[in-house]
Design an enzyme around this catalytic site. Structure first.
Site, PDB file in Angstrom:
ATOM      1  N   MET A  35     -31.013  -7.447 -11.097  1.00  0.00           N
ATOM      2  CA  MET A  35     -31.890  -6.325 -11.400  1.00  0.00           C
ATOM      3  C   MET A  35     -31.725  -5.868 -12.851  1.00  0.00           C
ATOM      4  O   MET A  35     -32.701  -5.509 -13.508  1.00  0.00           O
ATOM      5  CB  MET A  35     -31.604  -5.171 -10.437  1.00  0.00           C
ATOM      6  CG  MET A  35     -32.574  -4.021 -10.552  1.00  0.00           C
ATOM      7  SD  MET A  35     -34.277  -4.550 -10.328  1.00  0.00           S
ATOM      8  CE  MET A  35     -34.546  -4.168  -8.600  1.00  0.00           C
ATOM      9  N   PHE A  65       3.811  13.671  -7.593  1.00  0.00           N
ATOM     10  CA  PHE A  65       3.475  12.259  -7.424  1.00  0.00           C
ATOM     11  C   PHE A  65       2.260  12.110  -6.502  1.00  0.00           C
ATOM     12  O   PHE A  65       2.224  12.682  -5.423  1.00  0.00           O
ATOM     13  CB  PHE A  65       4.671  11.493  -6.851  1.00  0.00           C
ATOM     14  CG  PHE A  65       4.353  10.052  -6.578  1.00  0.00           C
ATOM     15  CD1 PHE A  65       4.046   9.193  -7.625  1.00  0.00           C
ATOM     16  CD2 PHE A  65       4.334   9.557  -5.282  1.00  0.00           C
ATOM     17  CE1 PHE A  65       3.726   7.864  -7.381  1.00  0.00           C
ATOM     18  CE2 PHE A  65       4.024   8.224  -5.035  1.00  0.00           C
ATOM     19  CZ  PHE A  65       3.710   7.384  -6.079  1.00  0.00           C
ATOM     20  N   GLN A  66       1.282  11.359  -6.953  1.00  0.00           N
ATOM     21  CA  GLN A  66       0.048  11.091  -6.207  1.00  0.00           C
ATOM     22  C   GLN A  66      -0.709  12.365  -5.848  1.00  0.00           C
ATOM     23  O   GLN A  66      -1.388  12.426  -4.820  1.00  0.00           O
ATOM     24  CB  GLN A  66       0.321  10.249  -4.959  1.00  0.00           C
ATOM     25  CG  GLN A  66       0.762   8.834  -5.332  1.00  0.00           C
ATOM     26  CD  GLN A  66       0.670   7.857  -4.184  1.00  0.00           C
ATOM     27  OE1 GLN A  66       0.882   8.230  -3.036  1.00  0.00           O
ATOM     28  NE2 GLN A  66       0.376   6.611  -4.504  1.00  0.00           N
ATOM     29  N   LYS A  85       0.740  17.534   3.136  1.00  0.00           N
ATOM     30  CA  LYS A  85       1.647  16.811   4.029  1.00  0.00           C
ATOM     31  C   LYS A  85       2.463  17.756   4.917  1.00  0.00           C
ATOM     32  O   LYS A  85       2.658  17.496   6.102  1.00  0.00           O
ATOM     33  CB  LYS A  85       2.583  15.934   3.200  1.00  0.00           C
ATOM     34  CG  LYS A  85       3.413  14.988   4.037  1.00  0.00           C
ATOM     35  CD  LYS A  85       4.118  13.953   3.177  1.00  0.00           C
ATOM     36  CE  LYS A  85       4.902  12.991   4.048  1.00  0.00           C
ATOM     37  NZ  LYS A  85       5.533  11.940   3.242  1.00  0.00           N
ATOM     38  N   GLU A  99     -10.132   1.789   0.260  1.00  0.00           N
ATOM     39  CA  GLU A  99     -10.703   3.033   0.780  1.00  0.00           C
ATOM     40  C   GLU A  99     -12.223   3.058   0.615  1.00  0.00           C
ATOM     41  O   GLU A  99     -12.936   3.671   1.401  1.00  0.00           O
ATOM     42  CB  GLU A  99     -10.088   4.251   0.099  1.00  0.00           C
ATOM     43  CG  GLU A  99      -8.647   4.534   0.514  1.00  0.00           C
ATOM     44  CD  GLU A  99      -7.629   3.760  -0.300  1.00  0.00           C
ATOM     45  OE1 GLU A  99      -8.026   2.886  -1.105  1.00  0.00           O
ATOM     46  OE2 GLU A  99      -6.417   4.016  -0.123  1.00  0.00           O
TER      47      GLU A  99
HETATM   48  C1  LIG Z   1     -21.441   0.436  -8.642  1.00  0.00           C
HETATM   49  C2  LIG Z   1     -22.636   0.057  -9.446  1.00  0.00           C
HETATM   50  N1  LIG Z   1     -22.482  -0.422 -10.694  1.00  0.00           N
HETATM   51  C3  LIG Z   1     -23.563  -0.780 -11.420  1.00  0.00           C
HETATM   52  C4  LIG Z   1     -24.824  -0.648 -10.926  1.00  0.00           C
HETATM   53  C5  LIG Z   1     -26.042  -1.028 -11.765  1.00  0.00           C
HETATM   54  N2  LIG Z   1     -26.785  -2.125 -11.136  1.00  0.00           N
HETATM   55  C6  LIG Z   1     -27.884  -1.942 -10.388  1.00  0.00           C
HETATM   56  S1  LIG Z   1     -28.520  -3.342  -9.776  1.00  0.00           S
HETATM   57  C7  LIG Z   1     -27.346  -4.264 -10.546  1.00  0.00           C
HETATM   58  C8  LIG Z   1     -27.341  -5.751 -10.423  1.00  0.00           C
HETATM   59  C9  LIG Z   1     -26.959  -6.204  -9.076  1.00  0.00           C
HETATM   60  O1  LIG Z   1     -26.749  -7.581  -9.130  1.00  0.00           O
HETATM   61  P1  LIG Z   1     -26.512  -8.411  -7.810  1.00  0.00           P
HETATM   62  O2  LIG Z   1     -25.534  -7.728  -6.945  1.00  0.00           O
HETATM   63  O3  LIG Z   1     -26.185  -9.809  -8.164  1.00  0.00           O
HETATM   64  O4  LIG Z   1     -27.921  -8.323  -7.068  1.00  0.00           O
HETATM   65  P2  LIG Z   1     -29.355  -8.849  -7.557  1.00  0.00           P
HETATM   66  O5  LIG Z   1     -29.996  -7.769  -8.351  1.00  0.00           O
HETATM   67  O6  LIG Z   1     -29.128 -10.068  -8.372  1.00  0.00           O
HETATM   68  O7  LIG Z   1     -30.084  -9.112  -6.291  1.00  0.00           O
HETATM   69  C10 LIG Z   1     -26.478  -3.446 -11.273  1.00  0.00           C
HETATM   70  C11 LIG Z   1     -25.353  -3.935 -12.090  1.00  0.00           C
HETATM   71  C12 LIG Z   1     -24.934  -0.111  -9.625  1.00  0.00           C
HETATM   72  N3  LIG Z   1     -26.122   0.098  -9.047  1.00  0.00           N
HETATM   73  N4  LIG Z   1     -23.843   0.218  -8.906  1.00  0.00           N
END
Ligand SMILES: Cc1ncc(C[n+]2csc(CCOP(=O)(O)OP(=O)(O)O)c2C)c(N)n1
Lengths: 204, 587
Positions: free
Chosen positions: B472, B123-124, B173, B61
């Site tokens: 990041m 349920f659900q 539903k 989803e």
């Molecule tokens: C759903 C979610 N979980 C955690 C984060 C925190 N977060 C921000 S950037 C990042 C790293 C992303 O790594 P990657 O996808 O490998 O991209 P890169 O920064 O290496 O280009 C994280 C964990 C987020 N933004 N969204």
């Protein structure tokens, strides 16, 4: 640094809202989420079917309260916000106060005092009297202060309710900006903001 | 879009579920993204009677809601997604929050347990209206089948009007199954957007006329007013900054363009804001990633803020002239009687700043992203996930048109990029939808590769910048946590991305050095069909310029500190104090 006990001002705000499921949750959750402090809230139906009226006392600096009103105004269920600080208004609150009665001497004294405030006795106990007082904030505070030395056992307040003075159709909506207020054409006289209020059965 | 006759179905056979499809069709909804389940089955059954609406079955989803967002962001039309009750509905939550933050017009339809079961922990059953209260513009539970068309029409209008956003309609539903005795409705007209008052426009003009160092800032709220904004900026010769969400609302090829502001903004944009004497902002909300330390944001500027949403004006930044208006109206009004600026000193200063903040030219993510975005055609859609690659793409891509840049700005949702790019690709099969993702974020919604295959979508080009890390987060750990790389390494367990693609019958390419890169990109882009390009890059590069959290824009670190020097935490003093930052945000 400002002194830590500096009082935070209270603001009186009313909202006309559609009487739909969760409207109260929507509003209180908005206040909670954004950290606005509601000191009192009262809700009731109005002369218009499907529309309720709420009066809030919000505490906070002017800017905070303006932001709260602007956020409220965005909710689909909110038809209109009335900022009472911009208009003349009447406000009332109803309070129940239970006062300790030590002896019959005291009883006379307390009843006397209550009469001066036009407080009604709504319950009489052996060691307590319960009064009903209605009035604006000043009167209610004064009454409670007068009763305090006798010993207040319990109080319950309805929260303030308010209406603008004069004819309703005059009430304008306002838009707030930093320090400025922009008055909009009255919307109330035409239709609620987003079409007609629908009646949806409350499921919950 | 075809407007099929909503009355085609004999009315006596109408159910709530059929009334739903009839209403969607009448609103020109041609495609919905969704996933079935128990409590939404009558809607899926009724779908078979409405061939004019295409249903796209995603594999999660979250994929459906992001695809609907991608559709909406690219077209400006409403995106629609559908899920069942309970877990189906809660899987939509991330996307709804994302759409709320980035003002994406979205309609989410969820099934729920029958009315008599609601509130019994059936349920659900999940209280999805309660859950999504703060992350939708509005939401509904339909309790009367006859009201369904009216509610759906109203939901679509709310989602699209004013400041757009997501609206959820929860349908028990038994309401879906119930005989429908109401009326089908026509699409509701959009309410008029507010136009600026003439005296406010006069005041704005006065302020502009007095400016010696003017700057225009354009946000996501102006994506629909790109033409008017561009005319306004050119008429006044205003140096123009576009925020992350505003990229494309002003053509990057114009010499007036200064780039993006904020945490990873350009040197020119951040310094221009810091020195400006008049700053005019359109359709933006001064997010903390844009302002840096608020107290020192545009410290010398008189701020004119044009926004549709009164609550945004003065929320964060002190506004000298609030203009509550639709961006297009205000830009048009301010274009009349424009007096072009002739400010050689300001211009020279801006030109000098524009030369600063270069990216490294050695092999790494920046080089890869630069090469990919260099091949963008003006109509191509570029979608990113969240992280370093996203900021690099925002810094390096050059957009000439609005709605070609789809990114998760406000919520920063990893897993957004690929399904959003997929949704956009389905909306515009004639253009390339290029997705840049990190190795981390891609794996959050990678299962949608199946959707590419299932619908034979041929125009999605996925580029994974594989740095083996949650890049990041690693960058922050490097800069602010003394290189304690806590739980950010993925390299030991990443899949072979080409095999993964292959498993779904998607063709893949890999580049591991600058020598491979160009030919790999060319092969990937020229391939007739969707494809996946993995670029393997070293992990140690950071994204710069960077304004550390809590610092002022003018305190940005312009270029990457030298890696060869022994590690020393940057001297950021109190700027790094997150508590201080939060306090100041509340000031
Ligand atoms: C759903 C979610 N979980 C955690 C984060 C925190 N977060 C921000 S950037 C990042 C790293 C992303 O790594 P990657 O996808 O490998 O991209 P890169 O920064 O290496 O280009 C994280 C964990 C987020 N933004 N969204």
């Amino acid at each position: 640094m400002t002194s830590p006990v500096q009082p935070v001002p209270d603001h009186l705000v009313s909202a006309l809202v559609r009487d739909e499921p969760r409207v109260l949750t929507r509003i209180t959750s908005l206040f909670g989420r954004r950290g606005y402090n509601i000191k009192s809230l009262s809700v009731g139906t109005t002369e218009m079917p499907g529309v309720s009226r709420m009066t809030f006392v919000v505490s906070g600096e002017r800017g905070v309260v303006e932001q709260a009103m602007k956020q409220l105004d965005k909710l689909h269920d909110v038809v209109k916000i009335i900022d009472h600080s911009l208009e003349k208004y009447v406000d009332r609150e109803l309070v129940l106060v239970k006062v300790r009665v030590e002896n019959s001497e005291r009883r006379i004294e307390i009843r006397q005092m209550a009469e001066d405030f036009r407080a009604r006795i709504v319950d009489v106990g052996r060691h307590a009297l319960t009064f009903e007082v209605t009035g604006d904030e000043g009167k209610i505070t004064a009454f409670i202060e007068q009763m305090r030395p006798f010993g207040i056992l319990e109080t319950m307040r309805t929260g303030r309710i308010a209406l603008t003075r004069g004819s309703n159709a005059d009430i304008a909506s306002h838009i707030y900006h930093d320090g400025q207020t922009e008055t909009l054409e009255p919307v109330y006289s035409s239709a609620p903001r987003e079409g007609k209020a629908r009646e949806v059965n409350n499921l919950f | 879009m075809t407007q099929p006759d909503a009355q085609q179905q004999p009315m006596q056979d109408m159910t709530g579920a059929k009334a739903l499809w009839a209403t969607l069709a009448a609103h020109g909804v041609s495609t919905v993204f969704g996933y079935p389940g128990g409590a939404i089955m009558p809607v899926y059954d009724a779908l078979t009677f409405y061939p004019e609406v295409r249903h796209v079955l995603t594999r999660h989803e979250q994929g459906a809601v992001h695809a609907a967002e991608g559709w909406a962001k690219a077209t400006g039309e409403i995106g629609v997604c559908i899920a069942t009750s309970g877990p189906g509905a809660t899987n939509l939550v991330t996307g709804l929050a994302d759409a709320m933050m980035d003002n994406v017009p979205l309609l989410a339809i969820t099934g729920n347990v029958a009315r008599h079961l609601m509130g019994t922990d059936a349920f659900q059953e999940a209280d999805i209206t309660g859950i999504t209260l703060p992350i939708t513009k509005h939401n509904y539970v339909v309790t009367d089948p006859d009201e369904l068309p009216m509610i759906v029409a109203e939901a679509i209008r709310i989602a699209r009007s004013g400041r757009p956003g997501p609206v959820l309609v929860d349908i028990p539903k038994d309401v879906q199954l119930a005989a429908f005795g109401g009326e089908l409705v026509r699409p509701q007209a959009h309410p008029e957007t507010p136009a600026p008052r003439p005296e406010v426009i006069r005041a704005a003009r006065e302020l502009l006329l007095g400016a010696k160092k003017p700057v225009l800032m354009v946000g996501g709220g102006a994506q629909g007013a790109a033409r008017e904004i561009t005319e306004f900026a050119r008429a006044w010769q205003l140096p123009t900054i576009t925020t992350l969400m505003g990229l494309g609302a002003f053509p990057a090829s114009d010499p007036l363009w200064l780039g993006m502001p904020g945490m990873h903004g350009s040197v020119a944009a951040n310094h221009a804001i810091s020195q400006a004497d008049v700053l005019i902002g359109f359709g933006l909300r001064f997010d903390d990633r844009v302002t840096g330390r608020v107290k020192d944001f545009a410290p010398q500027a008189q701020v004119i803020h044009v926004d549709l949403d009164a609550a945004e004006i003065g929320k964060i930044v002190r506004t000298h002239l609030p203009v509550r208006s639709d961006a297009a109206h205000a830009a048009r009004a301010l274009t009349e009687d424009a007096v072009p600026f002739d400010l050689p000193e300001w211009r020279a200063q801006l030109a000098e700043w524009r030369t600063r903040g270069e990216h490294p030219t050695t092999w790494g993510a920046a080089q890869a992203v630069r090469q990919v975005v260099a091949r963008l055609r003006p109509d191509d859609i570029l979608t990113t996930d969240v992280g370093q690659h996203q900021m690099l793409a925002a810094q390096l891509a050059r957009f000439e048109k609005p709605r070609r840049w789809l990114t998760s700005g406000g919520l920063g949702t990893m897993g957004f990029g690929f399904p959003a790019g997929l949704g956009a690709a389905m909306a515009e099969p004639g253009v390339r939808s290029i997705v840049i993702a990190g190795d981390g974020g891609f794996q959050m919604t990678a299962q949608e590769l199946a959707t590419l295959t299932k619908y034979d979508i041929r125009n999605v080009k996925i580029c994974i910048i594989n740095n083996s890390y949650l890049g990041m987060v690693r960058q922050w750990q490097e800069l602010f946590h003394e290189k304690r790389y806590s739980e950010v390494y993925l390299g030991d367990s990443n899949p072979d991305f080409l095999k993964l693609a292959d498993a779904y019958n998607i063709k893949g390419w890999r580049a591991e050095n600058s020598g491979d890169l160009e030919s790999a990109i060319d092969a990937w882009l020229s391939h007739d069909g969707s494809g996946l390009l993995e670029v393997v890059v070293p992990n140690e590069h950071g994204v710069f310029p960077m304004v550390p959290a809590g610092a002022a824009l003018y305190e940005m670190i312009e270029t990457e500190p030298l890696k060869t020097a022994p590690h020393k935490a940057p001297d950021l003093g109190e700027k790094m104090n997150v508590v201080a930052e939060e306090q100041e945000a509340r000031q």
